[in-house]
Design an enzyme around this catalytic site. Structure first.
Site, PDB file in Angstrom:
ATOM      1  N   GLU A 180       4.203  -4.844   7.253  1.00  8.25           N
ATOM      2  CA  GLU A 180       3.631  -3.626   7.411  1.00  8.25           C
ATOM      3  C   GLU A 180       3.782  -3.776   9.310  1.00  8.25           C
ATOM      4  O   GLU A 180       4.102  -2.517  10.004  1.00  8.25           O
ATOM      5  CB  GLU A 180       1.870  -4.200   7.739  1.00  8.25           C
ATOM      6  CG  GLU A 180       1.589  -4.165   6.524  1.00  8.25           C
ATOM      7  CD  GLU A 180       1.515  -5.560   5.848  1.00  8.25           C
ATOM      8  OE1 GLU A 180       2.662  -6.175   6.285  1.00  8.25           O
ATOM      9  OE2 GLU A 180       1.185  -5.736   4.272  1.00  8.25           O
ATOM     10  N   GLU A 211      -0.070  -9.314  -0.718  1.00  7.94           N
ATOM     11  CA  GLU A 211      -0.969 -10.175  -0.862  1.00  7.94           C
ATOM     12  C   GLU A 211      -2.701  -9.666  -2.083  1.00  7.94           C
ATOM     13  O   GLU A 211      -3.028 -10.848  -2.729  1.00  7.94           O
ATOM     14  CB  GLU A 211      -2.086  -8.633   0.176  1.00  7.94           C
ATOM     15  CG  GLU A 211      -1.988  -9.245   1.249  1.00  7.94           C
ATOM     16  CD  GLU A 211      -2.591  -7.550   2.535  1.00  7.94           C
ATOM     17  OE1 GLU A 211      -1.381  -6.283   2.243  1.00  7.94           O
ATOM     18  OE2 GLU A 211      -2.763  -8.347   4.021  1.00  7.94           O
ATOM     19  N   GLY A 249       0.463  -5.003   0.666  1.00  3.12           N
ATOM     20  CA  GLY A 249      -0.486  -5.519   0.029  1.00  3.12           C
ATOM     21  C   GLY A 249      -0.536  -6.183  -1.230  1.00  3.12           C
ATOM     22  O   GLY A 249      -1.081  -5.920  -2.134  1.00  3.12           O
ATOM     23  N   ALA A 303       1.288  -0.791  -0.402  1.00  2.00           N
ATOM     24  CA  ALA A 303      -0.036   0.150  -0.318  1.00  2.00           C
ATOM     25  C   ALA A 303       0.577   1.171  -0.046  1.00  2.00           C
ATOM     26  O   ALA A 303       1.926   1.339  -0.246  1.00  2.00           O
ATOM     27  CB  ALA A 303      -1.152   0.021   1.259  1.00  2.00           C
TER      28      ALA A 303
HETATM   29  N1  CAA Z   1       4.125   3.401  -0.670  1.00  2.00           N
HETATM   30  C1  CAA Z   1       5.116   4.633  -0.686  1.00  2.00           C
HETATM   31  N2  CAA Z   1       5.783   4.559  -1.840  1.00  2.00           N
HETATM   32  C2  CAA Z   1       6.668   4.067  -2.050  1.00  2.00           C
HETATM   33  C3  CAA Z   1       6.855   2.321  -1.402  1.00  2.00           C
HETATM   34  C4  CAA Z   1       5.390   2.378  -0.475  1.00  2.00           C
HETATM   35  N3  CAA Z   1       5.292   1.189  -0.085  1.00  2.00           N
HETATM   36  N4  CAA Z   1       8.127   1.593  -1.328  1.00  2.00           N
HETATM   37  C5  CAA Z   1       8.809   2.728  -2.524  1.00  2.00           C
HETATM   38  N5  CAA Z   1       8.350   3.330  -2.360  1.00  2.00           N
HETATM   39  C6  CAA Z   1       8.244   5.061  -3.360  1.00  2.00           C
HETATM   40  C7  CAA Z   1       9.758   5.434  -2.281  1.00  2.00           C
HETATM   41  O1  CAA Z   1       9.327   6.321  -0.995  1.00  2.00           O
HETATM   42  C8  CAA Z   1      10.781   5.340  -3.327  1.00  2.00           C
HETATM   43  O2  CAA Z   1      10.395   6.998  -3.801  1.00  2.00           O
HETATM   44  P1  CAA Z   1      11.038   8.252  -3.483  1.00  2.00           P
HETATM   45  O3  CAA Z   1      12.375   7.937  -3.871  1.00  2.00           O
HETATM   46  O4  CAA Z   1       9.936   8.875  -4.219  1.00  2.00           O
HETATM   47  O5  CAA Z   1      10.963   8.634  -1.952  1.00  2.00           O
HETATM   48  C9  CAA Z   1      10.477   4.443  -4.412  1.00  2.00           C
HETATM   49  O6  CAA Z   1       9.657   4.077  -4.273  1.00  2.00           O
HETATM   50  C10 CAA Z   1      12.294   4.381  -4.497  1.00  2.00           C
HETATM   51  O7  CAA Z   1      12.135   3.519  -3.022  1.00  2.00           O
HETATM   52  P2  CAA Z   1      13.103   3.446  -2.037  1.00  2.00           P
HETATM   53  O8  CAA Z   1      14.035   4.329  -2.160  1.00  2.00           O
HETATM   54  O9  CAA Z   1      12.735   2.658  -1.368  1.00  2.00           O
HETATM   55  O10 CAA Z   1      13.780   2.073  -2.863  1.00  2.00           O
HETATM   56  P3  CAA Z   1      15.027   0.780  -2.118  1.00  2.00           P
HETATM   57  O11 CAA Z   1      15.893   0.052  -3.263  1.00  2.00           O
HETATM   58  O12 CAA Z   1      15.686   1.671  -1.550  1.00  2.00           O
HETATM   59  O13 CAA Z   1      13.724   0.010  -1.502  1.00  2.00           O
HETATM   60  C11 CAA Z   1      11.569  -1.320  -0.617  1.00  2.00           C
HETATM   61  C12 CAA Z   1      12.791  -1.195  -2.152  1.00  2.00           C
HETATM   62  C13 CAA Z   1      12.356  -2.347   0.192  1.00  2.00           C
HETATM   63  C14 CAA Z   1      10.637  -2.110  -0.937  1.00  2.00           C
HETATM   64  C15 CAA Z   1      11.215   0.224  -0.060  1.00  2.00           C
HETATM   65  O14 CAA Z   1      10.928   0.873  -0.734  1.00  2.00           O
HETATM   66  C16 CAA Z   1      10.593  -0.510   1.187  1.00  2.00           C
HETATM   67  O15 CAA Z   1      10.982  -1.289   2.068  1.00  2.00           O
HETATM   68  N6  CAA Z   1       9.075  -0.152   0.839  1.00  2.00           N
HETATM   69  C17 CAA Z   1       8.274  -0.096   1.799  1.00  2.00           C
HETATM   70  C18 CAA Z   1       7.475  -1.793   1.890  1.00  2.00           C
HETATM   71  C19 CAA Z   1       6.406  -2.016   3.164  1.00  2.00           C
HETATM   72  O16 CAA Z   1       6.936  -1.480   3.498  1.00  2.00           O
HETATM   73  N7  CAA Z   1       4.870  -2.208   2.098  1.00  2.00           N
HETATM   74  C20 CAA Z   1       4.217  -2.355   3.180  1.00  2.00           C
HETATM   75  C21 CAA Z   1       3.082  -1.478   3.091  1.00  2.00           C
HETATM   76  S1  CAA Z   1       2.094  -1.473   3.800  1.00  2.00           S
HETATM   77  C22 CAA Z   1       0.339  -2.491   3.520  1.00  2.00           C
HETATM   78  O17 CAA Z   1       0.548  -2.855   2.510  1.00  2.00           O
HETATM   79  C23 CAA Z   1      -0.675  -2.597   4.365  1.00  2.00           C
HETATM   80  C24 CAA Z   1      -1.155  -3.349   3.357  1.00  2.00           C
HETATM   81  O18 CAA Z   1      -1.452  -5.064   4.397  1.00  2.00           O
HETATM   82  C25 CAA Z   1      -2.291  -2.854   2.890  1.00  2.00           C
END
Ligand code: CAA
Length: 260
Positions: free
Chosen positions: A135, A115, A112, A67
């Site tokens: 999460e 999921e 998500g 998400a």
């Molecule tokens: N939401 C919004 N933006 C996201 C994102 C997310 N889930 N994941 C990555 N991005 C964005 C980053 O903010 C970044 O954008 P900016 O350059 O504008 O800041 C861009 O994508 C590239 O990401 P990274 O620079 O972080 O890339 P990385 O290679 O260093 O890391 C990653 C990759 C490990 C996937 C890392 O981005 C990450 O941990 N992302 C979040 C993953 C996460 O926690 N997902 C769960 C979300 S909560 C959920 O999904 C709840 C549910 O069940 C409904």
């Protein structure tokens, strides 16, 4: 509805759905979820000549990184419940879509994203794909059915561990656990998904839709899956396709199923 965050192509009688927010690693913001809802409720059901759907993510890095966390900054309890309920509704419908829906996981499938992959009927992973429910790192839990479908696919102990640690696992580990059906060389995920849909398309379409219903019935607390299977089996024996399938076997020829 004009799609901004998803891309839809139709080729070879297959719908290709690409989550198309590469710069945000295809994170599912609210607009994307609305478009997914529209696609699965309006667009895909009307494409009668589609044999199935392949879901993938734009770019080489991510299937879907979850998400959209940036939208979480405005969150409260009511909005949180609404987000979870809406996501669960969309994913529930994907899981029950009457034609095969196959996730071609090309990179990160987190939160998500994992999921959504789990809501698809079959998962094909590229060898660099990474799966996880991180999460807990944000102080929340999976909200699009992850705590439930992860148990269904990999069992309670591993589901507990993945959700509680937030750890990511690679494609091979995901395969070993039963989270994905196939691991293929990077870049060949969509091709393998197409191959599977073509194989399934050679079978009787009503039987395929009933398999999807019956397998899902196992997880429906209000339905006795065995009784459900008896009813559906009985109905299928009255179809033209069953008469054709049985006749083709006896006549030692390929069946020509017409979905009737
Ligand atoms: N939401 C919004 N933006 C996201 C994102 C997310 N889930 N994941 C990555 N991005 C964005 C980053 O903010 C970044 O954008 P900016 O350059 O504008 O800041 C861009 O994508 C590239 O990401 P990274 O620079 O972080 O890339 P990385 O290679 O260093 O890391 C990653 C990759 C490990 C996937 C890392 O981005 C990450 O941990 N992302 C979040 C993953 C996460 O926690 N997902 C769960 C979300 S909560 C959920 O999904 C709840 C549910 O069940 C409904």
């Amino acid at each position: 509805m004009t799609y901004e965050n998803i891309k839809v192509d139709f080729r070879d009688n297959i719908l290709f759905l690409t989550i198309n927010r590469e710069k945000a690693l295809n994170a599912l913001n609210s607009r994307t979820m609305t478009e997914l809802h529209h696609f699965f409720f309006e667009t895909a059901p009307k494409q009668d000549d589609a044999h199935g759907i392949v879901v993938t993510g734009a770019g080489e890095k991510a299937f879907i990184a979850g998400a959209d966390i940036k939208e979480f900054l405005e969150m409260d309890t009511e909005k949180g419940k609404e987000l979870s309920r809406f996501g669960q509704e969309v994913f529930y419908f994907i899981e029950r879509f009457p034609k095969p829906v196959i996730a071609a996981v090309n990179g990160f499938a987190l939160g998500g994203g994992c999921e959504l992959a789990m809501a698809c009927h079959i998962r094909v992973a590229g060898e660099k794909a990474r799966f996880g429910q991180p999460e807990v790192n944000l102080g929340i839990i999976p909200g699009y059915g992850g705590t439930q479908r992860l148990i269904q696919l990999i069992g309670k102990g591993k589901a507990m561990e993945l959700c509680m640690t937030g750890d990511m696992i690679g494609a091979e580990e995901a395969h070993r656990l039963g989270l994905v059906n196939y691991v293929v060389p990077q870049g060949e995920e969509v091709g393998k998904a197409v191959e599977l849909i073509k194989k399934i398309a050679s079978k009787a379409p009503i039987a395929i839709s009933k398999i999807i219903e019956c397998v899902n019935a196992y997880f429906d607390k209000d339905v006795d899956g065995f009784d459900f299977e008896v009813d559906e089996f009985g109905k299928l024996t009255g179809t033209e396709d069953f008469a054709e399938g049985a006749a083709a076997f006896v006549e030692r020829r390929a069946a020509n199923f017409r979905g009737k």
